[in-house]
Design a protein around this motif. Structure first.
Motif, mmCIF file in Angstrom:
data_model
loop_
_atom_site.group_PDB
_atom_site.id
_atom_site.type_symbol
_atom_site.label_atom_id
_atom_site.label_comp_id
_atom_site.label_asym_id
_atom_site.label_seq_id
_atom_site.Cartn_x
_atom_site.Cartn_y
_atom_site.Cartn_z
ATOM 1 N N GLY A 263 0.872 -1.323 0.108
ATOM 2 C CA GLY A 263 0.029 0.033 0.008
ATOM 3 C C GLY A 263 0.954 1.332 0.074
ATOM 4 O O GLY A 263 0.551 2.212 -0.696
ATOM 5 N N ARG A 264 1.799 1.179 0.811
ATOM 6 C CA ARG A 264 2.870 2.502 0.892
ATOM 7 C C ARG A 264 3.714 2.889 -0.535
ATOM 8 O O ARG A 264 3.802 3.684 -0.937
ATOM 9 C CB ARG A 264 3.608 2.404 1.996
ATOM 10 C CG ARG A 264 2.898 2.663 3.368
ATOM 11 C CD ARG A 264 3.940 2.754 4.631
ATOM 12 N NE ARG A 264 3.139 2.906 5.892
ATOM 13 C CZ ARG A 264 2.600 1.844 6.701
ATOM 14 N NH1 ARG A 264 2.995 0.647 6.312
ATOM 15 N NH2 ARG A 264 2.042 2.150 7.730
ATOM 16 N N SER B 92 1.187 4.142 -2.904
ATOM 17 C CA SER B 92 0.846 5.431 -2.428
ATOM 18 C C SER B 92 1.889 6.404 -2.860
ATOM 19 O O SER B 92 1.653 7.575 -3.307
ATOM 20 C CB SER B 92 0.430 5.698 -0.962
ATOM 21 O OG SER B 92 0.110 6.935 -0.588
ATOM 22 N N PRO C 114 -4.110 4.958 -6.681
ATOM 23 C CA PRO C 114 -4.922 4.906 -5.546
ATOM 24 C C PRO C 114 -5.468 3.295 -5.266
ATOM 25 O O PRO C 114 -5.185 2.417 -6.310
ATOM 26 C CB PRO C 114 -6.208 5.495 -5.951
ATOM 27 C CG PRO C 114 -5.974 5.817 -7.373
ATOM 28 C CD PRO C 114 -4.667 5.669 -7.826
ATOM 29 N N GLY D 125 -2.153 5.048 3.293
ATOM 30 C CA GLY D 125 -2.409 6.014 1.983
ATOM 31 C C GLY D 125 -3.486 5.338 1.291
ATOM 32 O O GLY D 125 -3.615 5.784 0.281
ATOM 33 N N ALA D 126 -4.241 4.438 1.694
ATOM 34 C CA ALA D 126 -5.356 3.672 0.906
ATOM 35 C C ALA D 126 -6.656 4.835 0.778
ATOM 36 O O ALA D 126 -6.582 5.516 2.143
ATOM 37 C CB ALA D 126 -5.855 2.439 1.645
#
Length: 141
Positions: free
Chosen positions: A65-66, A69, A74, A91-92
């Motif tokens: 995820g990071r 991001s 997205p 960051g999601a």
């Protein structure tokens, strides 16, 4: 929309891919580990991603995820325990809790597409999508 699926359960990933393609999206890849996900992110440059928190190499979905991001891509977490996500959701845009419905996933994708185009506001999110920052009582992950 070109979508990457980061999920270590093959049947769930295939079902999600089938459903997304049936409503007009293109799945550009599937990944079962964080290393595989990073390689596919760089090679495919998806528009959006679904990311499970627990992958074959451990609780590495947050790292993925990071990574997404940092590249401005997205994504939404798909997880069995939303309360284990960090407050910033790494960051999601948000998270969808397992077990989920295909209708819930489709609604989340439509919302994120509209959000990216500036056509909706955060408060327009479908019930299936828990937005980052909505639950300040979550445990840090």
């Amino acid at each position: 929309m070109n979508i990457l699926i980061v999920e270590d359960e093959a049947l769930l990933a295939l079902e999600l891919e089938s459903e997304l393609e049936s409503v007009g999206h293109q799945v550009v890849g599937q990944a079962m580990t964080s290393h595989e996900a990073r390689m596919k992110i760089d090679a495919q440059r998806p528009d959006f991603a679904f990311v499970d928190v627990h992958l074959l190499d451990g609780v590495t979905g947050l790292e993925v995820g990071r990574y997404l991001s940092a590249r401005g891509i997205p994504f939404v977490f798909v997880t069995g325990n939303v309360r284990r996500l960090p407050v910033d959701f790494a960051g999601a845009v948000g998270a969808i809790e397992k077990p989920y419905t295909m209708n819930g996933l489709e609604n989340a994708v439509r919302f994120v597409e509209a959000l990216m185009r500036g056509e909706v506001q955060r408060w327009d999110a479908p019930p299936s999508l828990i937005l980052a920052g909505e639950d300040e009582g979550r445990m840090a992950g």
